[in-house]
Design an enzyme around this catalytic site. Structure first.
Site, PDB file in Angstrom:
ATOM      1  N   SER A 165      56.016  72.439  22.909  1.00 38.50           N
ATOM      2  CA  SER A 165      55.140  73.270  22.187  1.00 38.50           C
ATOM      3  C   SER A 165      55.914  74.397  21.518  1.00 38.50           C
ATOM      4  CB  SER A 165      53.958  73.955  23.097  1.00 38.50           C
ATOM      5  OG  SER A 165      53.129  74.986  22.425  1.00 38.50           O
ATOM      6  N   TYR A 172      51.094  79.478  29.215  1.00 38.83           N
ATOM      7  CA  TYR A 172      51.208  78.201  28.754  1.00 38.83           C
ATOM      8  C   TYR A 172      52.735  77.956  28.293  1.00 38.83           C
ATOM      9  CZ  TYR A 172      50.707  74.298  25.474  1.00 38.83           C
ATOM     10  OH  TYR A 172      50.681  73.118  24.861  1.00 38.83           O
ATOM     11  N   LYS A 194      55.769  75.358  29.456  1.00 39.11           N
ATOM     12  CA  LYS A 194      56.649  74.280  28.579  1.00 39.11           C
ATOM     13  C   LYS A 194      58.045  74.431  28.365  1.00 39.11           C
ATOM     14  CE  LYS A 194      52.983  71.820  27.204  1.00 39.11           C
ATOM     15  NZ  LYS A 194      52.952  70.329  27.312  1.00 39.11           N
TER      16      LYS A 194
END
Length: 345
Positions: free
Chosen positions: A132, A156, A160
């Site tokens: 991402s 988040y 990643k």
């Protein structure tokens, strides 16, 4: 038949990736827990491909389970020899990740570790990973290239970035064996132009586009725009929106590149290289779909940034991949899904 395993294959991005794989004559095996999706998407994918056979009897197979379950994954790998794995499974809400970091670390990192262990055990060492652009964090760069600083500002993004670091370690432990590509997505929106598959997250939606559809259809009263005081042209956040079908084709291009080249690890952006503000997206949606989107400005969300736009020169160069669809296409196809498809995936 060349078999490819897609984790999270019944989800928004995964369903479009699976469709592209089928269209290029791969045998697709999906692993999905169905926490935020439905098995119905498989039938819809087959309808798009115009297959007349029953579900699961030709080129696509659904294995329902969690990638954190080692016994479950071990069984699948023991029965199939996979050419490659496309790893999309995971939780993906920025705001939710800041509220429940333990869950995000357990699912995203824990599940990935388990998957990579099983891949190593069965000598399946060709991997395309769904990363991402959130790993870049806040930057002043007009275009973000793959050498930009990795500095995520939300949980988040941290998960990643950590998975990417793990994959770097794995690659360097066996440099003559692993072929890995980390695809750093920017902002996928739109849906397949048939209207049969698309994005329907659990409610309330955390992403902009599903909420746009709900407002346009009258289910929600108005769209909330998080901040109108960002340092951008109209004060709203600027993002690099990419049509999900272009994103899906990027996965196939990455997988084929890995298969035809020597072992290596790559970090590659997938976007359009063009920034669009939230207000511009709303106005485009209204114009192409002949509707009105009431909206209200509210406070910024924790973990958001002002601007993220991709430098996609690397993907252009090494994959010979170029996005084909524009913002208008994304808005039209996204609204088709709401009107004609709307399978819970």
């Amino acid at each position: 038949m060349n078999k490819v395993l897609v984790t999270g294959g019944t989800g928004f991005i995964g369903s479009h990736v699976c469709l592209c794989l089928l269209e290029q004559d791969y045998e697709v095996h999906i692993v999905d827990s169905l926490i935020n999706s439905s098995p119905n998407v498989v039938q819809k994918i087959l309808e798009i491909k115009n297959l007349k056979t029953k579900i699961f009897e030709k080129d696509i197979f659904l294995h329902i389970g969690d990638i954190r379950d080692e016994k479950f994954l071990n069984q699948i790998f023991s029965e199939n020899e996979f050419l490659s794995v496309i790893h999309l499974a995971g939780l993906k809400s920025v705001s939710e990740s800041t509220e429940n970091p333990l869950q995000y670390w357990e699912v995203n990192l824990g599940g990935s570790i388990n998957l990579f262990k099983i891949m190593k055990k069965y000598c399946c060492k060709n991997l395309v990973f769904s990363s991402s652009a959130t790993i870049y964090g806040n930057t002043d760069k007009k275009l973000i290239d793959e050498n930009s600083e990795i500095k995520p500002i939300n949980t988040y993004g941290e998960t990643k970035a950590s998975i990417e670091n793990l994959l770097k370690n794995i690659y360097h432990s066996e440099e003559k064996e692993w072929k890995i590509c980390n695809l750093r997505y920017f902002n996928p929106i739109g849906n397949h132009n048939s209207g049969l598959i698309g994005e329907k997250p659990s409610y309330p939606p955390n992403n902009l586009f599903p909420y746009l559809n709900l407002v346009a259809s009258g289910i929600k009263e108005k769209l909330l725009i998080f901040g109108n005081d960002w340092p951008t042209e109209d004060g709203t956040g600027v993002r690099d929106y990419i049509h999900v079908m272009d994103l899906a084709s990027g996965h196939i291009a990455a997988m084929k590149y890995l298969m035809s080249n020597k072992p290596r690890i790559l970090n590659v952006n997938l976007g359009t290289g063009k920034g669009t503000s939230v207000l511009k997206l709303v106005k485009t949606f209204e114009e192409v779909n002949k509707c009105k989107i009431p909206y209200e400005f509210v406070s910024r969300r924790t973990g958001d940034v002002a601007r993220t736009v991709a430098d996609i020169n690397l993907a252009n160069k090494i994959f010979d991949w170029f996005p084909e669809r524009n913002i208008s296409d994304m808005c039209i196809d996204g609204w088709k899904w709401k009107n004609f498809g709307h399978v819970s995936i």
